[in-house]
Design a protein around this motif. Structure first.
Motif, short mmCIF file in Angstrom:
data_model
loop_
_atom_site.label_atom_id
_atom_site.label_comp_id
_atom_site.label_asym_id
_atom_site.label_seq_id
_atom_site.Cartn_x
_atom_site.Cartn_y
_atom_site.Cartn_z
N HIS A 292 17.33 1.53 1.91
CA HIS A 292 17.40 2.63 0.82
C HIS A 292 17.19 1.61 -0.76
O HIS A 292 16.45 2.10 -1.28
CB HIS A 292 18.49 3.42 0.91
CG HIS A 292 18.67 4.35 -0.14
ND1 HIS A 292 19.91 5.28 -0.29
CD2 HIS A 292 17.97 4.90 -0.98
CE1 HIS A 292 19.60 6.03 -1.17
NE2 HIS A 292 18.33 5.93 -1.92
N ILE A 293 18.04 0.98 -0.73
CA ILE A 293 18.20 -0.15 -2.10
C ILE A 293 16.78 -0.74 -2.19
O ILE A 293 16.29 -1.03 -3.27
CB ILE A 293 19.10 -0.90 -2.00
CG1 ILE A 293 20.58 -0.21 -2.04
CG2 ILE A 293 19.11 -2.11 -3.33
CD1 ILE A 293 21.80 -1.24 -2.02
N ALA A 294 16.12 -1.44 -1.00
CA ALA A 294 15.34 -2.23 -1.19
C ALA A 294 14.02 -1.39 -1.50
O ALA A 294 13.18 -1.85 -2.18
CB ALA A 294 14.84 -3.11 0.24
N PHE A 295 13.76 -0.12 -0.90
CA PHE A 295 12.63 0.86 -1.17
C PHE A 295 12.71 1.20 -2.69
O PHE A 295 11.76 1.06 -3.23
CB PHE A 295 12.82 1.84 -0.16
CG PHE A 295 11.99 2.99 -0.52
CD1 PHE A 295 10.67 2.56 -0.43
CD2 PHE A 295 12.00 4.27 -0.92
CE1 PHE A 295 9.43 3.83 -0.72
CE2 PHE A 295 11.29 5.08 -1.39
CZ PHE A 295 9.91 4.87 -1.18
N ALA B 5 11.47 -1.72 -5.12
CA ALA B 5 10.11 -1.82 -5.22
C ALA B 5 9.35 -1.20 -6.20
O ALA B 5 8.41 -1.42 -6.72
CB ALA B 5 9.57 -1.27 -3.83
N PHE B 6 10.13 -0.01 -6.82
CA PHE B 6 9.55 0.66 -8.08
C PHE B 6 10.12 0.27 -9.59
O PHE B 6 9.97 0.67 -10.46
CB PHE B 6 9.83 2.15 -7.96
CG PHE B 6 9.25 2.65 -6.47
CD1 PHE B 6 7.76 3.15 -6.78
CD2 PHE B 6 9.92 2.83 -5.33
CE1 PHE B 6 7.19 3.66 -5.62
CE2 PHE B 6 9.35 3.13 -4.18
CZ PHE B 6 7.82 3.54 -4.42
N THR C 194 19.01 5.01 -8.28
CA THR C 194 18.27 5.43 -9.51
C THR C 194 17.75 4.10 -9.97
O THR C 194 18.16 2.91 -10.24
CB THR C 194 19.35 5.81 -10.54
OG1 THR C 194 20.08 7.00 -9.67
CG2 THR C 194 18.59 6.30 -11.70
N ILE C 195 16.30 4.14 -10.52
CA ILE C 195 15.69 3.20 -11.00
C ILE C 195 15.43 3.47 -12.57
O ILE C 195 15.25 4.59 -13.12
CB ILE C 195 14.06 3.56 -10.51
CG1 ILE C 195 14.11 3.50 -8.88
CG2 ILE C 195 13.07 2.42 -11.04
CD1 ILE C 195 13.02 4.49 -8.21
N ALA C 196 15.58 2.35 -13.18
CA ALA C 196 15.80 2.46 -14.73
C ALA C 196 14.34 2.63 -15.26
O ALA C 196 13.29 2.44 -14.77
CB ALA C 196 16.16 0.91 -15.16
N GLN D 95 0.97 -1.33 0.02
CA GLN D 95 -0.02 0.05 -0.17
C GLN D 95 0.78 1.29 -0.04
O GLN D 95 0.64 2.09 -0.59
CB GLN D 95 -0.91 0.11 1.22
CG GLN D 95 -1.97 1.16 1.36
CD GLN D 95 -2.69 1.23 0.22
OE1 GLN D 95 -3.67 0.24 -0.02
NE2 GLN D 95 -2.77 2.30 -0.81
N LEU D 96 1.93 1.30 0.69
CA LEU D 96 2.83 2.32 0.87
C LEU D 96 3.43 2.66 -0.59
O LEU D 96 3.52 3.65 -1.08
CB LEU D 96 4.09 2.16 1.72
CG LEU D 96 4.89 3.25 1.94
CD1 LEU D 96 4.35 4.71 2.45
CD2 LEU D 96 6.22 2.95 2.76
N ILE D 97 3.93 1.73 -1.18
CA ILE D 97 4.57 1.64 -2.53
C ILE D 97 3.67 2.17 -3.39
O ILE D 97 3.77 2.99 -4.35
CB ILE D 97 5.21 0.28 -2.79
CG1 ILE D 97 6.33 -0.16 -2.16
CG2 ILE D 97 5.76 0.41 -4.44
CD1 ILE D 97 7.33 0.94 -1.99
N ASP D 98 2.37 1.61 -3.42
CA ASP D 98 1.52 2.13 -4.32
C ASP D 98 1.19 3.67 -4.15
O ASP D 98 0.86 4.60 -5.10
CB ASP D 98 -0.09 1.34 -4.24
CG ASP D 98 0.28 0.00 -4.81
OD1 ASP D 98 1.03 -0.14 -5.54
OD2 ASP D 98 -0.81 -1.10 -4.52
N ASP D 99 0.91 4.00 -2.92
CA ASP D 99 0.74 5.34 -2.64
C ASP D 99 2.08 6.38 -2.95
O ASP D 99 1.52 7.59 -3.50
CB ASP D 99 0.30 5.71 -1.03
CG ASP D 99 -0.89 4.96 -0.48
OD1 ASP D 99 -1.87 4.53 -1.51
OD2 ASP D 99 -1.08 4.81 0.67
#
Length: 284
Positions: A64-67, A70-71, A272-274, A37-41
């Motif tokens: 930090h990396i795990a958060f 999630a994206f 950084t997220i690809a 739910q947090l990730i979706d929000d």
């Protein structure tokens, strides 16, 4: 155009806008134990506000990396030392022997074939005063262009080159860098893949020229487009504190790290997220 001023309640936090144009602090979020739910929000808030901020998040590098993971898939930056563990983390450190050089409006890694979706920056050590980061809404930058300029740039392509910044920082030359990271062509106006918005997508750090345009004309036009990010009416400014994080959408905004704290120490870590390849949809 809708601009959000009031606080907005999400399931896991409250969003408090930083300015009418861009940015929100997410009050009450807990990044040490993120659930679906947090990730979706957070994803929804990111699309709405383009950059979101977190306070008092005393998390580890692993958290930090795990958060960030999630994206989406995470990038490894060529400036990250080969011997560094957790190579997904880019450490950005400045102090008495290293003046900050990120003080130009830019979007991260636009020199890639598939530039990033977003970056998550965590404060490690901060100066007592200074070192803020500014953000600019590049949808509003596009919207504020006059009709003639919008018509002139829509559908055109610009070239993005890693060597403009990293040839010097990596102590190499453009030819060597281009063997692994050749210059990339991206639309000057890109379509945001999730919102469908039109975004101005050139930046002073990595954009070298407009394809198939006279060099002087290209330089003059890019100079005008670069200046759009400097408008305070499309910006917000974030003052860092211990435990602060910022998560910005590289597809929709640019940022500027104020290097006003020299010779004090400022150390940050970025994950950084690809993303995907920028495109322009004329139907939007």
């Amino acid at each position: 155009m809708t601009i959000h001023y009031a606080r907005e309640a999400f399931a896991r936090f409250e969003a408090r806008p930083m300015s009418p144009a861009i940015g929100a602090e997410l009050i009450g979020a807990n990044l040490s134990q993120p659930d679906d739910q947090l990730i979706d929000d957070v994803r929804a808030a990111l699309l709405k506000y383009r950059v979101v901020f977190f306070r008092d998040q005393h998390i580890t590098r692993e958290q930090h990396i795990a958060f960030a993971r999630a994206f989406g898939e995470l990038e490894i930056h060529p400036a990250t030392p080969m011997e560094q563990p957790d190579r997904e983390v880019l450490r950005i450190a400045h102090g008495p022997k290293s003046r900050g050089t990120e003080n130009a409006w830019h979007s991260d890694v636009t020199w890639r074939d598939t530039p990033s979706l977003g970056s998550i920056l965590r404060a490690i050590e901060l100066p007592e005063v200074g070192g803020d980061t500014l953000f600019a809404n590049m949808k509003l930058a596009y919207d504020k262009l006059d009709d003639e300029t919008r018509e002139r740039i829509t559908g055109r392509v610009a070239v993005h080159d890693i060597a403009r910044v990293f040839a010097g920082r990596l102590n190499t030359n453009a030819t060597q860098l281009h063997e692994k990271f050749p210059p990339m062509e991206h639309p000057i106006v890109r379509t945001h893949p999730e919102t469908g918005e039109r975004i101005l997508y050139v930046n002073t750090a990595f954009t070298s020229h407009i394809k198939d345009m006279d060099p002087e004309e290209s330089s003059a036009l890019l100079g005008r487009l670069y200046l759009t990010a400097w408008n305070p009416e499309i910006q917000c400014r974030f003052r860092w504190a211990p435990g602060s994080l910022a998560f910005w959408d590289n597809r929709a905004c640019q940022h500027f790290a104020a290097s006003d704290y020299f010779p004090e120490v400022r150390i940050m870590e970025r994950v950084t997220i690809a993303g995907d390849r920028p495109y322009f949809d004329p139907a939007e």
